[in-house]
Design an enzyme around this catalytic site. Structure first.
Site: not given
Ligand code: DQA
Length: 152
Positions: A12-13, A20, A25, A76, A79, A100, A102, A109
Site C-alpha cells: 500500500p501507498n 508521498r 521516500y 516491499n 505497512a 525484503e 524498504h 523511524r
C-alpha cells in the site's frame, strides 16, 4: 535455457511515491520506480512481473499465485510488513525466496516500523537505499536464485 523469473511485490501507498513524504521516500515517482524495475530486468536478462496493491487480500492472492512461477521475489509489503501475518503466511506458502526491501530506513523511524513479520523469513533485507534498493534486491535475487546461479 529459460530466463530467470523475478516477481516484484509492492504494498500500500507505494503507488504514491514522488508525492508521498519526499523527505523520507525521495523524489522519485512511482513511474520512475516502474522504469527502474524494467531497466534492471532488461540489464539482468530476466523476466520480471510487478504487482502493486493497496489491499492486503490482493497481495496475498498475488503471492499465492506466484508459487512455482518465479525463481525469487523482491517484496516491499510497505505497512503490511509491520502488521500482516497473512502476507507472511502467503510468502511461506509460496515457497518463494524473497528479498525484503524498504525505500526508507525503517530503523531511523517510529519504533513500530522496527517490527517486521517478514524479515526472519526473508533471505536478506535492504532498507534505506531509496528506490535503488529494488535494483540491488533484483540483482542479488538473480545472482543467488537465477537460472545458472550457484548458492553462495
Ligand atoms: C516502507 C516502510 C514502511 O514502514 C511504510 O509503511 C511504507 C513504506 C518503505 O519502503 O520504506 O509504506 O515499506
Amino acid at each position: 535455457m529459460r530466463k530467470t523469473r523475478l516477481l516484484v511485490v509492492n504494498g500500500p501507498n507505494i503507488n504514491m511515491l514522488g508525492t508521498r513524504e519526499p523527505a523520507l521516500y525521495g523524489g522519485g515517482t512511482y513511474q520512475d520506480l516502474l522504469a527502474l524495475l524494467e531497466a534492471t530486468a532488461r540489464a539482468l536478462g530476466c523476466d520480471m512481473e510487478h504487482v502493486q496493491s493497496n489491499a492486503e487480500g490482493e497481495l496475498v492472492t498475488a503471492i499465492q499465485e506466484a508459487r512455482g512461477r518465479f525463481d525469487a521475489a523482491v517484496v516491499n509489503a510497505a505497512a503490511y510488513t509491520h502488521t500482516s501475518i497473512a502476507v507472511r503466511d502467503a510468502l511461506l506458502a509460496s515457497e518463494l525466496p524473497f528479498v525484503e526491501v524498504h525505500v526508507s530506513n525503517v530503523y531511523k523511524r517510529e519504533a513500530f516500523r522496527r517490527r517486521s513479520y517478514l524479515s526472519d523469513i526473508a533471505v536478506c533485507v535492504i532498507c534505506g537505499a531509496g528506490i535503488d534498493g529494488y535494483r540491488m534486491g533484483m540483482e542479488f535475487a538473480a545472482r543467488r536464485f537465477g537460472r545458472g546461479a550457484s548458492e553462495g
